[in-house]
Structures are given as structure tokens and as C-alpha cells.
Design a protein around this motif. Structure first.
Motif, short mmCIF file in Angstrom:
data_model
loop_
_atom_site.label_atom_id
_atom_site.label_comp_id
_atom_site.label_asym_id
_atom_site.label_seq_id
_atom_site.Cartn_x
_atom_site.Cartn_y
_atom_site.Cartn_z
N UNK A 77 0.79 -1.23 0.00
CA UNK A 77 0.00 0.00 0.00
C UNK A 77 0.83 1.28 0.00
N UNK A 78 2.15 1.18 -0.18
CA UNK A 78 3.02 2.35 -0.10
C UNK A 78 2.86 3.26 -1.32
N UNK A 79 3.23 4.53 -1.20
CA UNK A 79 2.98 5.49 -2.29
C UNK A 79 4.05 5.52 -3.37
N UNK A 80 5.06 4.64 -3.29
CA UNK A 80 6.17 4.69 -4.25
C UNK A 80 5.79 3.99 -5.56
N UNK A 81 6.20 4.59 -6.67
CA UNK A 81 5.91 4.03 -7.98
C UNK A 81 6.90 4.58 -8.99
N UNK A 82 7.16 3.77 -10.03
CA UNK A 82 8.09 4.18 -11.09
C UNK A 82 7.60 3.60 -12.41
N UNK A 83 7.72 4.39 -13.46
CA UNK A 83 7.37 3.94 -14.80
C UNK A 83 8.57 4.17 -15.70
N UNK A 84 9.02 3.12 -16.35
CA UNK A 84 10.18 3.23 -17.23
C UNK A 84 11.45 2.76 -16.54
N UNK A 85 12.33 2.13 -17.34
CA UNK A 85 13.56 1.55 -16.79
C UNK A 85 14.49 2.61 -16.22
N UNK A 86 14.59 3.75 -16.88
CA UNK A 86 15.51 4.79 -16.42
C UNK A 86 15.16 5.27 -15.01
N UNK A 87 13.87 5.50 -14.76
CA UNK A 87 13.45 5.98 -13.43
C UNK A 87 13.67 4.90 -12.38
N UNK A 88 13.39 3.64 -12.73
CA UNK A 88 13.56 2.56 -11.77
C UNK A 88 15.04 2.34 -11.46
N UNK A 89 15.88 2.42 -12.50
CA UNK A 89 17.31 2.25 -12.30
C UNK A 89 17.86 3.36 -11.40
N UNK A 90 17.41 4.57 -11.63
CA UNK A 90 17.85 5.68 -10.79
C UNK A 90 17.49 5.46 -9.33
N UNK A 91 16.33 4.83 -9.08
CA UNK A 91 15.90 4.56 -7.71
C UNK A 91 16.72 3.42 -7.09
N UNK A 92 17.02 2.39 -7.89
CA UNK A 92 17.68 1.20 -7.35
C UNK A 92 19.18 1.38 -7.16
N UNK A 93 19.82 2.19 -7.99
CA UNK A 93 21.29 2.27 -8.02
C UNK A 93 21.90 2.52 -6.63
N UNK A 94 21.50 3.56 -5.92
CA UNK A 94 22.16 3.80 -4.62
C UNK A 94 21.86 2.73 -3.58
N UNK A 95 20.72 2.04 -3.69
CA UNK A 95 20.39 1.02 -2.69
C UNK A 95 21.19 -0.26 -2.88
N UNK A 96 21.74 -0.46 -4.10
CA UNK A 96 22.53 -1.66 -4.38
C UNK A 96 24.03 -1.39 -4.40
#
Length: 471
Positions: free
Chosen positions: A380-399
Motif C-alpha cells: 500500500x506504499x505510495x512509491x511508484x516508477x514507470x520506465x527503466x531509467x526511473x527505476x534504475x535511478x531509484x535502485x542504483x544507490x540502494x545496491x
């Protein structure tokens, strides 16, 4: 470890040739049908008591042997299933007995029923269906009180528990709510048990009561899909915000009625539980949703659907005609319906690559698995991403272990949810030595077997998927 002998005749099971996922426990269709007939006979016997189930458990205990290990595993698995079934019977019997001693009022409707959102009146739920004069339907006469005891009644309803739970899940989109509504359905059925005698079969009767329990629940909660809103400072991508269903939850494949238990209905049960279908059907008004499920999923006739909902046949047909195009509008792309095939070997390979990339913190490998149009949501969280570029930008620092936003080291276990491949994710946060359940990722693939949608759920349902909460 999976048993490699037939649960019916004890012969070796055929090799699976590298396939993964849920295994059959029978060596042939003949053994499967034989076991199915035996279960049907046991279910019929349960209508007059639970002694047969108790005797069956006793028999299974005496048949357990320590060797070979595969036979022991098979025997313990079946014994566990029987004990769990008896426990559920006892729970329903306890609840119905308590209801007999201290009757609890049926939850009152909190809003008046409108022509569009109408809920079947109580009389229809109990077996007396409203009818117009031109339909020429005469209410059935009142029958004598049911002779069923609480325990006998619980055994009768237990035979249909899983398919009723699946029905409630389709109606609500929530695993937790479906569990609660199954219990409410059985309590309503107990209060209306006099109407069962001499009427339709138990399955149809329970579906009718469950549908109306779901409709009443939806009127009380008034849930409506919304669209995700942008979060300041976060790059969500250039795509349109997806629909947000805060109540959406996954459903474990292992709890679906299997082909062995319901050979005539197992396929359609799985085809109509994919998350995109569950999300799309939530856009329908509750009555339209009920009509579509009863007609197009369960295969009831227009007359049976109208009877279950206390409508005229014309009203039921009209609701269905409005529901179908709305459903198509909310399914992804040009997909005309919700039919889905069994995951392919290629998709299973992608799942294992996905888990491996997370374990090794291989950001490049993770990126290569994603479709250009991938979407990530986290109900139920408010986070969302559409498109690989936006998702990659979100994931990069966490990995990235060098990043101050590094989340930790990951391990995953494969799972199945809603007929789709999934992965249960565990994270070991910096400075700790235990992997704790973090997220259940349910994956959807495009035509090129790239991940086109990730729906990430919170971990409290891990036990329902047979996943531990810690590694």
C-alpha cells in the motif's frame, strides 16, 4: 524435498525434466481421478459427521514409515493436510457453537442500496429469491429446521473452503479480507442453515452467501481505485501514473484449488487470479464485479446469477454488458482478456537471474532484465516508477555498498503468486547478521521475457506462501 512416489498407488512419479514449480502427486490421470472420487466420498460422508476425518488421520498415522525418506515425506505431507483440515473444521464448529449460545447480529448495511450498487436482500441470501410476477417464480416453501450439528456443519463447509476463499479474494483483491469473509460466510450460512435443506447444493448456496457478504463489505468500505501521486523530489518516470489499490495483496498458488481437487475448475481458477486481472476488476462497481465473476469466471447462467444476487435476468445481463468493456479498458496493452499461460522455462531463468543479480549486487545484470517500459508499484506504499531509467535511478544507490543509501545484502527464495513467478526478498542490513523478510516481488513479463511489471508487497504474508520470516 518433493515426494517422488504417487500418493495413490505408491509407484514412482515420472521425471519432471528440469521443470520447477508445483508438482503433481499422482503418477497418472487414473490415480488422480481415483483420489478425487475418494475425497468426494469423504466430503459427502463429512455431511453427517467428522468421525471419518478423525479415523482417516488415525489411519495415516499408523501408515507412516521412516524409510524411504520420500515415502515418509509424502505421508507426513498428507497427514499435515488432514490435520489442518480438521483444525479448520473445529474452528468453524467452535465459532458456530458460540454464535448459537450468544447470537451476534448480522452486520447492518451502512449505506442504502442504490439501483447500481444493490446488495441482495437477506431473504435471497437465505434461499428465498425475489422474483417479479412476469418471471413466474414461486418462493420455495419454508423447510423444517436443519438437523446438522455444529461439527457436522463445519465439516460440510470445509469441503468448499478454499474455492470460497478464492471467490472472496477475487471480489475484494485482498488475501486478509478474503480470510475474514470466509469466516463471515460460514457464520451467515450457519444462521441460515434451515434454508439449505431441500434447496440448491451446498456449493451454490455458499457462493450465494459469500457473494453477498463481499458486497456488504464493499459497501461498508467504499473502496475505489485512485491514481498514484508524484512524491516531491522523486523521479517517477515519464509514464502515466498507474492505478493505486492500497488494499491489493497477492494470493499463494499453493492455496489454489488444484487439478486433483477440482479437475473441472482448476484452470479457470488460475487464469482469473493474475494481478492485472485483479487490479482491473477492482475498477468495476461491486454489483457489476459480482455479475462478471459469477458469469464469466464461475460459469453460472444468467438465471443462476440473477437468483444469487436477487436481480432480474435483464438486470444481470445489463450489468454484465457494462462490466466487460470496462474490464477490457483496464487490462494492459491490447490484451483482450485475462487468460494467462503457465510461466515458461525462459521466464523461470529470468527469475533466477533476478535473484542472483540482487544477491551479487550486480546492478548491470539487474538492469538488463528489465523492459524499457517496466513499472514498479508497492501497495500500500505510495512509491511508484514507470520506465527503466526511473527505476534504475531509484535502485542504483540502494545496491551500491559505497553509497550512504545502501540498503543491505539480499537473498531471495522463489515463490508463486496469482499464477505468476515471484521472489521473496530478505535483506541483511549493514551491521547485522540475519536476513529478514523484506518484500515479495511478483513479476510479469513481456513478449521478449523481460520484466515489464514488478508489484512489491509487504512481508507479513510470507507464511502464507510457505516462506520463513528470517533466513
Amino acid at each position: 524435498m518433493v515426494a517422488d512416489v504417487c500418493a495413490s498407488c505408491g509407484k514412482p512419479l515420472p521425471a519432471r525434466a528440469g521443470r520447477t514449480g508445483r508438482s503433481s502427486v499422482y503418477c497418472s490421470a487414473a490415480c488422480r481421478q481415483k483420489a478425487y472420487r475418494e475425497r468426494q466420498g469423504n466430503a459427502a460422508g463429512a455431511a453427517t459427521g467428522v468421525q471419518g476425518l478423525i479415523d482417516d488421520i488415525g489411519r495415516r498415522v499408523t501408515e507412516l514409515v521412516p524409510q524411504p525418506a520420500s515415502v515418509l515425506y509424502s505421508g507426513v505431507t498428507e497427514l499435515s493436510a488432514s490435520v489442518a483440515r480438521l483444525r479448520r473444521v473445529a474452528r468453524v464448529a467452535r465459532d458456530t457453537a458460540n454464535d448459537s449460545v450468544t447470537p451476534t447480529a448480522v452486520t447492518e448495511d451502512v449505506t442504502p442500496a442504490t439501483a447500481e450498487e444493490g446488495v441482495t436482500p437477506a431473504s435471497a441470501e437465505e434461499g428465498v429469491t425475489p422474483a417479479t410476477a412476469e418471471e413466474g417464480v414461486t418462493p420455495a416453501p419454508v423447510t423444517e429446521p436443519s438437523p446438522l450439528t455444529e461439527t457436522d456443519f463445519a465439516a460440510l463447509t470445509e469441503a468448499h473452503r478454499r474455492e470460497i476463499q478464492v471467490h472472496c479474494y477475487r471480489m475484494t483483491g485482498s488475501y486478509d479480507d478474503a480470510e475474514d469473509l470466509v469466516q463471515e460466510t460460514f457464520l451467515r450460512a450457519w444462521r441460515a442453515r434451515d434454508a439449505f435443506q431441500g434447496r440448491a447444493g451446498a456449493r451454490t448456496w455458499l457462493y450465494r452467501i459469500a457473494t453477498n457478504a463481499c458486497l456488504d463489505f464493499q459497501r461498508r468500505t467504499a473502496r475505489r481505485p485512485q491514481c498514484y501521486e508524484p512524491i516531491p523530489g522523486m523521479n517517477h518516470g515519464t509514464g502515466e501514473p498507474p492505478a493505486r489499490l492500497t488494499w491489493l495483496q497477492p494470493y499463494p498458488d499453493d492455496e489454489l484449488p488444484s487439478a486433483e481437487e477440482q479437475p473441472e475448475a482448476a484452470a479457470v481458477s488460475r487464469e482469473t487470479l493474475e494481478l492485472v486481472f485483479l487490479a482491473a476488476i477492482q475498477h468495476l462497481p461491486p454489483r457489476q464485479r459480482a455479475v462478471l465473476i459469477l458469469r464469466d469466471v464461475l460459469g453460472l447462467s444468467a438465471a443462476e446469477t440473477a437468483q444469487a444476487l436477487g436481480l432480474t435476468v435483464a438486470s444481470a445481463n445489463s450489468a454484465l454488458q457494462r462490466a466487460r468493456p470496462t474490464l477490457r479498458d483496464h487490462l494492459p496493452g491490447r490484451r483482450a482478456d485475462w487468460r494467462t499461460a503457465e510461466p515458461t522455462d525462459s521466464q523461470r531463468t529470468v527469475l533466477h537471474q533476478y535473484m542472483s543479480a540482487a544477491r551479487t549486487l550486480d546492478f548491470t545484470a539487474m538492469t538488463d532484465l528489465l523492459s524499457k517500459d517496466v513499472t514498479l508499484t508497492m501497495p500500500p506504499n505510495p512509491f511508484w516508477f514507470t520506465g527503466r531509467d526511473a527505476l534504475v535511478e531509484f535502485l542504483r544507490p540502494t545496491l551500491d555498498p559505497a553509497s550512504p543509501m545502501f540498503f543491505g545484502h539480499w537473498r531471495h527464495l522463489p515463490a508463486r503468486a496469482n499464477g505468476q513467478l515471484a521472489a521473496g526478498g530478505y535483506v541483511r542490513r549493514p551491521g547485522t547478521n540475519v536476513y529478514r523478510a523484506q518484500v515479495l516481488d511478483v513479476l510479469r513479463f513481456d513478449a521478449d521475457d523481460r520484466i515489464v511489471e514488478i508489484t512489491s508487497f509487504e512481508p507479513h504474508l510470507f507464511p502464507a506462501f510457505g516462506l520463513p520470516l528470517r533466513l
